[in-house]
Write an enzyme that holds these catalytic residues in place. Structure first.
Site, mmCIF file in Angstrom:
data_model
loop_
_atom_site.group_PDB
_atom_site.id
_atom_site.type_symbol
_atom_site.label_atom_id
_atom_site.label_comp_id
_atom_site.label_asym_id
_atom_site.label_seq_id
_atom_site.Cartn_x
_atom_site.Cartn_y
_atom_site.Cartn_z
ATOM 1 N N SER A 245 31.110 4.312 8.802
ATOM 2 C CA SER A 245 29.749 4.535 9.274
ATOM 3 C C SER A 245 30.182 5.541 10.544
ATOM 4 O O SER A 245 31.168 5.564 10.939
ATOM 5 C CB SER A 245 29.286 3.158 10.262
ATOM 6 O OG SER A 245 28.052 3.398 10.811
ATOM 7 N N TYR B 6 30.527 -3.871 15.617
ATOM 8 C CA TYR B 6 30.401 -3.150 14.271
ATOM 9 C C TYR B 6 31.097 -1.749 14.297
ATOM 10 O O TYR B 6 31.792 -1.709 13.187
ATOM 11 C CB TYR B 6 28.906 -3.150 14.007
ATOM 12 C CG TYR B 6 28.433 -2.352 12.630
ATOM 13 C CD1 TYR B 6 28.579 -3.035 11.742
ATOM 14 C CD2 TYR B 6 28.175 -0.925 12.749
ATOM 15 C CE1 TYR B 6 28.125 -2.241 10.311
ATOM 16 C CE2 TYR B 6 28.117 -0.218 11.712
ATOM 17 C CZ TYR B 6 27.802 -1.061 10.492
ATOM 18 O OH TYR B 6 27.472 -0.186 9.425
#
Length: 247
Positions: A142, A156
């Site tokens: 990501s 995350y």
């Protein structure tokens, strides 16, 4: 024809990649953790697109489930050509100081430990020295790994930073085994993960500030994934490709 396995293949980016693979006539193992109906719907879409599909339930944070998942796809289709390390989770907005241990453990158990277990198992199946025929691993990272996601989900972001490091190191380790390892770093993409993290409008809001002026789609990320699985990218390994609209 290629035989591939996609974790988290029932929805979002995983589903889009499965369907794109089906359009190429590939055989696709679709892993899911909880939503069986969505997984079977994806399998039907893969078959309608000219591919083959098998649905496999499993929690990637459990070693036994990971091994059983790879066993099932090879039993259905034969030796593996490609693996998409896609399954991942996020939690609602919070500052790190307010995150309980249970949240942190689950994020890292799935996004880091689980993804690493899956990569390990893919190498065991693909390595030429172990009877495999080589192949391609595509890790889903990501842009949060380089942006940090402050005050939203630094846990995350940190977990995806680990995926970037895994990609670089593993590509060097298994290149001699005929295995290419690359990563995709999606930007803000219109998928269900935002709603599951308590931010259903996040993609549209943040996407509007990207240089391209919008959020991306799962299908746009899937195009990059399938290219990295395909022989067209045969000299690409150790790469981390941002699909982020310029963010």
């Amino acid at each position: 024809m290629k035989n591939i396995l996609i974790t988290g293949g029932s929805r979002g980016i995983g589903r889009a990649a499965a369907i794109q693979a089906g359009r190429r006539g590939w055989s696709v193992g679709i892993n899911y953790a909880g939503n069986e109906a969505a997984a079977h719907d994806t399998a039907k879409a893969v078959q309608a697109a000219s591919g083959k599909a098998v649905v496999i339930k499993g929690d990637i944070a459990r070693e036994a489930d990971v091994i059983a998942m790879f066993d099932a796809v090879e039993k259905a289709f034969g030796k593996l050509d490609g693996f998409v390390n896609n399954a991942g989770i996020a939690a609602p907005n919070a500052a790190l100081a307010d995150m309980p241990l249970e949240r942190l453990k689950r994020i890292f158990d799935v996004n880091v430990l689980g993804a690493t277990l899956c990569a390990r198992e893919a190498v065991r199946r693909m390595a030429k020295s172990r009877g495999g025929k080589g192949g391609s691993i595509v890790n889903i990272s990501s842009v949060a790994a380089r942006l940090g996601a402050p005050n939203t989900f630094v846990d995350y972001a940190a977990s995806k930073g680990a995926i970037d490091s895994l990609t670089i190191g593993l590509s060097k380790e298994v290149g001699p085994e005929g295995i290419r390892v690359n990563a995709i770093r999606p930007g803000v993409i219109e998928t269900e993960i935002h709603a599951s993290a308590g931010m259903p409008d996040r993609a549209r809001q943040i996407g509007a500030g990207a240089p391209l002026g919008r959020a991306g789609t799962a299908e746009e990320v899937a195009e990059a994934i399938v290219w990295l699985l395909d022989d067209a990218s045969s000299y690409v390994s150790g790469a981390i490709l941002d699909v982020s609209g310029g963010r």
